[in-house]
Design a protein around this motif. Structure first.
Motif, PDB file in Angstrom:
ATOM      1  N   GLU A  59       0.843  -1.202   0.000  1.00 49.18           N
ATOM      2  CA  GLU A  59       0.000   0.000   0.000  1.00 49.18           C
ATOM      3  C   GLU A  59       0.879   1.254   0.000  1.00 49.18           C
ATOM      4  OE1 GLU A  59      -0.739  -2.599   1.904  1.00 49.18           O
ATOM      5  OE2 GLU A  59      -2.798  -3.098   1.356  1.00 49.18           O
ATOM      6  N   ALA A  60       1.849   1.269   0.926  1.00 46.46           N
ATOM      7  CA  ALA A  60       2.719   2.448   1.067  1.00 46.46           C
ATOM      8  C   ALA A  60       3.522   2.686  -0.209  1.00 46.46           C
ATOM      9  CB  ALA A  60       3.645   2.278   2.266  1.00 46.46           C
ATOM     10  N   ALA A  61       3.938   1.590  -0.871  1.00 53.43           N
ATOM     11  CA  ALA A  61       4.778   1.735  -2.067  1.00 53.43           C
ATOM     12  C   ALA A  61       4.005   2.336  -3.234  1.00 53.43           C
ATOM     13  CB  ALA A  61       5.356   0.376  -2.464  1.00 53.43           C
ATOM     14  N   VAL A  62       2.716   2.050  -3.303  1.00 53.69           N
ATOM     15  CA  VAL A  62       1.915   2.564  -4.414  1.00 53.69           C
ATOM     16  C   VAL A  62       1.671   4.070  -4.270  1.00 53.69           C
ATOM     17  CG1 VAL A  62      -0.422   2.501  -5.397  1.00 53.69           C
ATOM     18  CG2 VAL A  62       0.812   0.369  -5.001  1.00 53.69           C
ATOM     19  N   LEU A  63       1.641   4.550  -3.034  1.00 60.13           N
ATOM     20  CA  LEU A  63       1.323   5.963  -2.796  1.00 60.13           C
ATOM     21  C   LEU A  63       2.531   6.853  -3.065  1.00 60.13           C
ATOM     22  CD1 LEU A  63      -0.619   5.448   0.523  1.00 60.13           C
ATOM     23  CD2 LEU A  63      -1.602   5.953  -1.711  1.00 60.13           C
ATOM     24  N   ALA A 112      -4.108   7.955 -11.348  1.00 63.19           N
ATOM     25  CA  ALA A 112      -4.166   6.504 -11.126  1.00 63.19           C
ATOM     26  C   ALA A 112      -4.253   6.191  -9.632  1.00 63.19           C
ATOM     27  CB  ALA A 112      -2.938   5.836 -11.735  1.00 63.19           C
ATOM     28  N   VAL A 113      -3.491   6.936  -8.826  1.00 65.12           N
ATOM     29  CA  VAL A 113      -3.493   6.683  -7.379  1.00 65.12           C
ATOM     30  C   VAL A 113      -4.870   6.966  -6.784  1.00 65.12           C
ATOM     31  CG1 VAL A 113      -2.598   7.484  -5.162  1.00 65.12           C
ATOM     32  CG2 VAL A 113      -1.014   7.048  -7.050  1.00 65.12           C
ATOM     33  N   PHE A 114      -5.451   8.129  -7.116  1.00 64.42           N
ATOM     34  CA  PHE A 114      -6.769   8.455  -6.561  1.00 64.42           C
ATOM     35  C   PHE A 114      -7.817   7.426  -7.030  1.00 64.42           C
ATOM     36  CE2 PHE A 114      -5.149  12.904  -5.805  1.00 64.42           C
ATOM     37  CZ  PHE A 114      -5.395  12.918  -4.439  1.00 64.42           C
ATOM     38  N   ALA A 115      -7.710   6.984  -8.291  1.00 61.95           N
ATOM     39  CA  ALA A 115      -8.651   5.970  -8.790  1.00 61.95           C
ATOM     40  C   ALA A 115      -8.491   4.669  -7.988  1.00 61.95           C
ATOM     41  CB  ALA A 115      -8.423   5.724 -10.277  1.00 61.95           C
ATOM     42  N   LEU A 116      -7.256   4.260  -7.721  1.00 63.44           N
ATOM     43  CA  LEU A 116      -7.019   3.033  -6.942  1.00 63.44           C
ATOM     44  C   LEU A 116      -7.584   3.158  -5.524  1.00 63.44           C
ATOM     45  CD1 LEU A 116      -3.364   2.083  -8.019  1.00 63.44           C
ATOM     46  CD2 LEU A 116      -5.408   0.664  -8.352  1.00 63.44           C
ATOM     47  N   THR A 117      -7.437   4.342  -4.903  1.00 62.65           N
ATOM     48  CA  THR A 117      -7.942   4.493  -3.527  1.00 62.65           C
ATOM     49  C   THR A 117      -9.464   4.390  -3.491  1.00 62.65           C
ATOM     50  OG1 THR A 117      -8.070   6.917  -3.676  1.00 62.65           O
ATOM     51  CG2 THR A 117      -6.036   5.990  -2.776  1.00 62.65           C
ATOM     52  N   ARG A 118     -10.118   4.738  -4.602  1.00 59.87           N
ATOM     53  CA  ARG A 118     -11.583   4.652  -4.599  1.00 59.87           C
ATOM     54  C   ARG A 118     -12.068   3.211  -4.659  1.00 59.87           C
ATOM     55  NH1 ARG A 118     -11.341   9.839  -6.921  1.00 59.87           N
ATOM     56  NH2 ARG A 118     -10.838   9.035  -8.976  1.00 59.87           N
ATOM     57  N   SER A 119     -11.269   2.306  -5.227  1.00 58.99           N
ATOM     58  CA  SER A 119     -11.712   0.913  -5.309  1.00 58.99           C
ATOM     59  C   SER A 119     -11.046   0.005  -4.267  1.00 58.99           C
ATOM     60  CB  SER A 119     -11.486   0.360  -6.718  1.00 58.99           C
ATOM     61  OG  SER A 119     -10.159   0.592  -7.115  1.00 58.99           O
ATOM     62  N   HIS A 120     -10.059   0.514  -3.527  1.00 55.76           N
ATOM     63  CA  HIS A 120      -9.357  -0.308  -2.531  1.00 55.76           C
ATOM     64  C   HIS A 120      -9.311   0.395  -1.183  1.00 55.76           C
ATOM     65  CE1 HIS A 120      -7.984  -1.968  -6.375  1.00 55.76           C
ATOM     66  NE2 HIS A 120      -7.910  -3.103  -5.723  1.00 55.76           N
ATOM     67  N   PRO A 121     -10.239   0.012  -0.279  1.00 53.70           N
ATOM     68  CA  PRO A 121     -10.302   0.682   1.021  1.00 53.70           C
ATOM     69  C   PRO A 121      -8.958   0.681   1.776  1.00 53.70           C
ATOM     70  CG  PRO A 121     -12.197  -0.753   0.732  1.00 53.70           C
ATOM     71  CD  PRO A 121     -11.292  -1.003  -0.437  1.00 53.70           C
ATOM     72  N   ALA A 122      -8.173  -0.395   1.639  1.00 54.75           N
ATOM     73  CA  ALA A 122      -6.896  -0.447   2.366  1.00 54.75           C
ATOM     74  C   ALA A 122      -5.946   0.627   1.851  1.00 54.75           C
ATOM     75  CB  ALA A 122      -6.250  -1.826   2.230  1.00 54.75           C
ATOM     76  N   LEU A 124      -6.967   3.487   0.409  1.00 56.54           N
ATOM     77  CA  LEU A 124      -7.505   4.772   0.881  1.00 56.54           C
ATOM     78  C   LEU A 124      -7.058   5.016   2.318  1.00 56.54           C
ATOM     79  CD1 LEU A 124      -9.353   7.277   0.636  1.00 56.54           C
ATOM     80  CD2 LEU A 124     -11.229   5.865   1.470  1.00 56.54           C
ATOM     81  N   ALA A 125      -7.183   3.991   3.150  1.00 59.10           N
ATOM     82  CA  ALA A 125      -6.793   4.143   4.556  1.00 59.10           C
ATOM     83  C   ALA A 125      -5.310   4.489   4.664  1.00 59.10           C
ATOM     84  CB  ALA A 125      -7.108   2.863   5.327  1.00 59.10           C
TER      85      ALA A 125
ATOM     86  N   LEU B 123      -5.599   0.668  13.202  1.00 57.84           N
ATOM     87  CA  LEU B 123      -6.772   1.263  13.829  1.00 57.84           C
ATOM     88  C   LEU B 123      -6.848   2.752  13.499  1.00 57.84           C
ATOM     89  CD1 LEU B 123      -8.994   0.090  15.545  1.00 57.84           C
ATOM     90  CD2 LEU B 123      -7.725   0.734  17.589  1.00 57.84           C
ATOM     91  N   LEU B 124      -5.692   3.426  13.480  1.00 54.45           N
ATOM     92  CA  LEU B 124      -5.664   4.837  13.075  1.00 54.45           C
ATOM     93  C   LEU B 124      -6.195   4.965  11.654  1.00 54.45           C
ATOM     94  CD1 LEU B 124      -4.890   7.827  13.436  1.00 54.45           C
ATOM     95  CD2 LEU B 124      -2.611   7.246  12.566  1.00 54.45           C
ATOM     96  N   ALA B 125      -5.706   4.092  10.767  1.00 64.05           N
ATOM     97  CA  ALA B 125      -6.129   4.152   9.369  1.00 64.05           C
ATOM     98  C   ALA B 125      -7.637   3.932   9.258  1.00 64.05           C
ATOM     99  CB  ALA B 125      -5.363   3.119   8.536  1.00 64.05           C
TER     100      ALA B 125
END
Lengths: 203, 203
Positions: A59-63, A112-122, A124-125, B123-125
């Motif tokens: 997750e962190a690497a994609v952001l 691409a990142v914002f689109a991915l966050t909309r379909s992957h809650p983890a 987005l978090a 939990l923060l996320a």
């Protein structure tokens, strides 16, 4: 000595960018759920061990982007000393904009990142956690400048306002179609959000 | 018919509260890492299947509060129609405060939740994702009231301001020692943060 450190820093930033680019490319190619740290490491030409020196998970690497205010910019901001909150907020916006100009993200990539966050809650978090950590480092700089506690109300609220302007501007920029190569910078968008935030509450 | 629905709603809210209370109690007793959905379900006297009707995972169960603006309050807010953004923000604050007064969290509980988020990034996320979802439902209500797009700049910024005031107020309330039973409400804290936010930006 300084130049050796400078070289090492540049190399570290480059490796970080390489891993991030590999992660994002793989996520768009195969879907975020399908990719693994091993795949990202292989694509970036580093070992998984090296991967974990830079990112805790995929997750962190994609952001994109950093999670802390660069020290040099923060120090300049702090030495300006006491000022009206409006002025502090204007300085913060300038500082975030300078940081964005120095480490310009690519519009396609942010899209691409914002689109991915909309379909992957983890994802987005993870992005929200990154914004939150960035906001905290801004609140600390404001607190130092105003000689207040970092968890005080004024530093907390000013940092939240600055981050809100940045996030809103970035999202609008990323979601709009690119008009031309020449104006392909998020800076005017972030400045516009910050200005709107100021005027919204002016009686 | 309406009263049957009302009864069912009340039962659902009670079950939700029971699961949440069990999750938080177990997290404080055994540590958040040690608890499982099975443990929480057993403690709350429901099946794991029922658990998943209410929460997607243990992170969500530990966190208090709703993720959406209650429909009744949102409808009242929307029908007030066009107004100066300052007035819209004042109305939003009032609405959030009323919601907080109706579903008053306990200070001890909020204190425990914020403490857990500081030591558990997941939990923060999850908490940030919940604030974000709540903020989105507020932006939608603002957009409807002002007849703008929900992803427009003004609805987005006003919702962010309202949520910032709520979060900052709640955190200060939760982290301060309780002075007396009588004043044990987060409402004055949230109102104070909202007022400070307004004055911070006033020239």
């Amino acid at each position: 000595m300084a130049s050796t450190n400078g070289l090492r820093d540049r190399r570290r930033r480059q490796t970080r960018r390489d891993i991030h680019a590999a992660a994002l490319w793989l996520a768009r190619e195969h879907g975020f759920d399908k990719i693994t740290v091993d795949m990202i490491s292989a694509e970036a030409g580093v070992s998984p061990r090296t991967f974990f020196n830079y990112f805790p998970n995929k997750e962190a690497a994609v952001l994109p982007g950093p999670t802390e205010l660069p020290e040099g910019l923060a120090a300049q901001f702090i030495t300006r000393g006491a000022a009206h909150p409006r002025e502090v907020l204007a300085d913060l916006t300038q500082l975030l904009v300078r940081d964005l100009a120095d480490n310009a993200p690519q519009r396609q990539e942010m899209h691409a990142v914002f689109a991915l966050t909309r379909s992957h809650p983890a994802l987005l978090a993870a992005m929200l956690a990154r914004f939150d950590s960035f906001q905290r480092s801004i609140a600390e700089a404001v607190a130092q400048r105003l000689e207040q506690r970092p968890d005080g109300e004024v530093p907390t609220l000013l940092a939240a306002l600055a981050l809100t302007a940045m996030r809103t501007g970035l999202e609008r920029w990323a979601c709009e179609e690119s008009q031309s190569e020449a104006d392909d910078s998020p800076v005017p968008y972030v400045e516009r959000s910050a200005e709107l935030l100021r005027t919204l509450l002016t009686p």
